[in-house]
Design an enzyme around this catalytic site. Structure first.
Site, PDB file in Angstrom:
ATOM      1  N   ARG A 153       7.065   6.139  -2.449  1.00  0.00           N
ATOM      2  CA  ARG A 153       7.189   7.456  -2.824  1.00  0.00           C
ATOM      3  C   ARG A 153       8.682   7.590  -3.603  1.00  0.00           C
ATOM      4  O   ARG A 153       9.511   6.910  -3.248  1.00  0.00           O
ATOM      5  CB  ARG A 153       7.326   8.682  -1.678  1.00  0.00           C
ATOM      6  CG  ARG A 153       5.720   8.356  -0.970  1.00  0.00           C
ATOM      7  CD  ARG A 153       5.775   9.540   0.113  1.00  0.00           C
ATOM      8  NE  ARG A 153       4.446   9.510   0.832  1.00  0.00           N
ATOM      9  CZ  ARG A 153       4.336   8.814   2.025  1.00  0.00           C
ATOM     10  NH1 ARG A 153       5.135   8.156   2.649  1.00  0.00           N
ATOM     11  NH2 ARG A 153       3.125   8.923   2.596  1.00  0.00           N
ATOM     12  N   LYS A 177       7.301   9.912   5.211  1.00  0.00           N
ATOM     13  CA  LYS A 177       7.126  11.109   5.660  1.00  0.00           C
ATOM     14  C   LYS A 177       6.921  11.299   7.145  1.00  0.00           C
ATOM     15  O   LYS A 177       6.612  10.220   7.729  1.00  0.00           O
ATOM     16  CB  LYS A 177       5.567  11.674   5.333  1.00  0.00           C
ATOM     17  CG  LYS A 177       5.501  12.015   3.528  1.00  0.00           C
ATOM     18  CD  LYS A 177       4.248  12.606   3.095  1.00  0.00           C
ATOM     19  CE  LYS A 177       4.352  13.445   1.731  1.00  0.00           C
ATOM     20  NZ  LYS A 177       3.183  14.102   1.482  1.00  0.00           N
ATOM     21  N   HIS A 246       5.386   8.947  -9.395  1.00  0.00           N
ATOM     22  CA  HIS A 246       4.039   8.876  -8.603  1.00  0.00           C
ATOM     23  C   HIS A 246       2.992   8.110  -9.574  1.00  0.00           C
ATOM     24  O   HIS A 246       1.969   7.762  -8.709  1.00  0.00           O
ATOM     25  CB  HIS A 246       3.637  10.320  -8.164  1.00  0.00           C
ATOM     26  CG  HIS A 246       3.050  10.482  -6.814  1.00  0.00           C
ATOM     27  ND1 HIS A 246       3.891  10.071  -5.945  1.00  0.00           N
ATOM     28  CD2 HIS A 246       1.945  11.078  -6.095  1.00  0.00           C
ATOM     29  CE1 HIS A 246       3.272  10.421  -4.653  1.00  0.00           C
ATOM     30  NE2 HIS A 246       2.222  10.761  -4.888  1.00  0.00           N
ATOM     31  N   ARG A 249       3.278   4.736  -8.196  1.00  0.00           N
ATOM     32  CA  ARG A 249       2.803   4.659  -6.969  1.00  0.00           C
ATOM     33  C   ARG A 249       1.387   4.579  -7.035  1.00  0.00           C
ATOM     34  O   ARG A 249       0.587   3.634  -6.341  1.00  0.00           O
ATOM     35  CB  ARG A 249       3.256   5.724  -6.191  1.00  0.00           C
ATOM     36  CG  ARG A 249       2.553   5.531  -4.723  1.00  0.00           C
ATOM     37  CD  ARG A 249       3.488   6.607  -3.962  1.00  0.00           C
ATOM     38  NE  ARG A 249       2.753   7.145  -2.646  1.00  0.00           N
ATOM     39  CZ  ARG A 249       2.687   6.831  -1.548  1.00  0.00           C
ATOM     40  NH1 ARG A 249       3.365   5.639  -1.135  1.00  0.00           N
ATOM     41  NH2 ARG A 249       2.068   7.420  -0.482  1.00  0.00           N
ATOM     42  N   HIS A 272      -0.128   6.257   4.405  1.00  0.00           N
ATOM     43  CA  HIS A 272      -0.789   7.461   4.565  1.00  0.00           C
ATOM     44  C   HIS A 272      -1.192   7.586   6.189  1.00  0.00           C
ATOM     45  O   HIS A 272      -1.671   6.562   6.869  1.00  0.00           O
ATOM     46  CB  HIS A 272      -2.288   7.422   3.744  1.00  0.00           C
ATOM     47  CG  HIS A 272      -1.707   7.640   2.353  1.00  0.00           C
ATOM     48  ND1 HIS A 272      -2.988   6.999   1.355  1.00  0.00           N
ATOM     49  CD2 HIS A 272      -0.982   8.181   1.827  1.00  0.00           C
ATOM     50  CE1 HIS A 272      -2.305   7.355   0.302  1.00  0.00           C
ATOM     51  NE2 HIS A 272      -1.038   8.256   0.384  1.00  0.00           N
ATOM     52  N   TYR A 281      -8.556   6.414  -3.965  1.00  0.00           N
ATOM     53  CA  TYR A 281      -8.429   5.131  -4.818  1.00  0.00           C
ATOM     54  C   TYR A 281      -9.765   4.710  -4.990  1.00  0.00           C
ATOM     55  O   TYR A 281      -9.912   3.739  -5.947  1.00  0.00           O
ATOM     56  CB  TYR A 281      -7.415   4.411  -4.374  1.00  0.00           C
ATOM     57  CG  TYR A 281      -6.092   5.173  -4.375  1.00  0.00           C
ATOM     58  CD1 TYR A 281      -5.433   5.378  -5.621  1.00  0.00           C
ATOM     59  CD2 TYR A 281      -5.299   5.456  -3.332  1.00  0.00           C
ATOM     60  CE1 TYR A 281      -4.254   6.175  -5.856  1.00  0.00           C
ATOM     61  CE2 TYR A 281      -4.190   6.247  -3.309  1.00  0.00           C
ATOM     62  CZ  TYR A 281      -3.624   6.498  -4.643  1.00  0.00           C
ATOM     63  OH  TYR A 281      -2.505   7.073  -4.616  1.00  0.00           O
TER      64      TYR A 281
END
Length: 317
Positions: A153, A177, A246, A249, A272, A281
């Protein structure tokens, strides 16, 4: 907008924005976003001769949501507007300016999930094989190699320190995150790019600065600067679409999934929490397969030709 509203609508709205800024310490950008959303609702109410916030009910909120949809707003944008309304009415109820929250159980209409844009493998290789023309481009190439190599990220890249990277082991540690750390592999070309950047970095900053990527002034490179430099790199090196971190990524994730088919591994690499986030994806992968099929399968090719030869085509031969 606020200047044209009656005081009974404008004053509570102004008080709410001040509450966000002073009591809950929201940023100016967040306050401005709430203001825009609620100004739009206030204007809608004013057009319909509403002069008090407490007169708005759930039926009215549904009508407002439908109006936003007719004006072309996506489900995601409408959901943001509804969230702003719910937050505002919590404040009004607390201040005894309303008795209930009319947006509490209203949900935005669903809209199709937007698939992330990706660059194809050949384009990424073309961009990353380009030679840097100056010391700062050595840094830029290193950043972009790392994003694509490890699926970082933007915030993770900007937060890297020199001691985050183990060049001998070919891995790095990132803070993702929720403050979660994860260890990621670093590809051979990304390792070489870091090795090329470190001597340049040493000429820009001292040992006191921990950041791996620094500006010309020697301090940690900002998110905005990274975005700007990637966009610049794309223009100079001949990208056929606008580049942003992004996208690299997303390209990493899509290319990994196309090659491996291992959704769980891609989830871990991306950091994630929910595999459903990674599953987007698989849709990209299917689009790629469908495109290859349509271009390659003889029956698919025949079907496309037939579509172009409808009734009346024989008469034009």
């Amino acid at each position: 907008m606020a200047d044209s509203l009656p005081g009974s609508l404008a004053a509570p709205l102004t008080d709410f924005i001040q509450h966000l800024a002073s009591e809950t310490r929201h940023s100016q950008r967040t306050c401005d976003s709430y203001r825009r959303d609620l100004d739009r609702l206030a204007g809608w109410l004013h057009q319909r001769q509403f002069d008090q916030w407490h007169r708005l009910n759930a039926h009215d909120v549904r009508r407002y949501s439908a109006d936003l949809a007719r004006q072309g707003l996506s489900g995601r944008s409408i959901a943001r507007h509804l969230s702003s309304i719910r937050r505002f009415y919590r404040f009004l109820v607390r201040e005894k300016l309303a008795t209930d929250n009319p947006a509490l159980d209203i949900r935005a209409p669903k809209s199709g999930r937007r698939l992330p844009k990706v660059a194809d493998v050949d384009q990424v290789n073309h961009l990353l094989d380009a030679n840097p023309d100056d010391p700062l481009e050595v840094r830029d190439l290193c950043m972009f190699e790392l994003i694509y190599s490890s699926g970082l990220r933007l915030s993770e890249l900007a937060g890297l320190n020199v001691d985050s990277v183990d060049l001998r082991g070919g891995q790095l540690r990132v803070l993702g995150k929720g403050g979660k750390e994860r260890d990621l592999p670093v590809g051979r070309k990304a390792v070489a790019a870091i090795q090329a950047w470190l001597p340049v970095r040493a000429g820009l900053t001292g040992d006191a600065e921990p950041a791996l990527f620094v500006s010309q002034r020697g301090d940690r490179l900002s998110h905005r600067s990274i975005q700007s430099r990637l966009s610049r790199w794309g223009v100079l090196k001949g990208a056929d679409q606008r580049l942003h971190p992004h996208m690299l990524r997303h390209s990493f994730a899509s290319h990994m999934l196309e090659s491996s088919g291992d959704l769980r591994a891609v989830q871990e690499l991306l950091g994630h929490a929910d595999i459903a986030t990674t599953q987007v994806y698989t849709h990209l992968d299917f689009q790629h397969l469908a495109q290859v099929y349509d271009q390659s399968h003889p029956r698919a090719r025949r079907r496309r030709q037939d579509q172009h030869s409808g009734p009346g085509c024989e008469d034009r031969k």
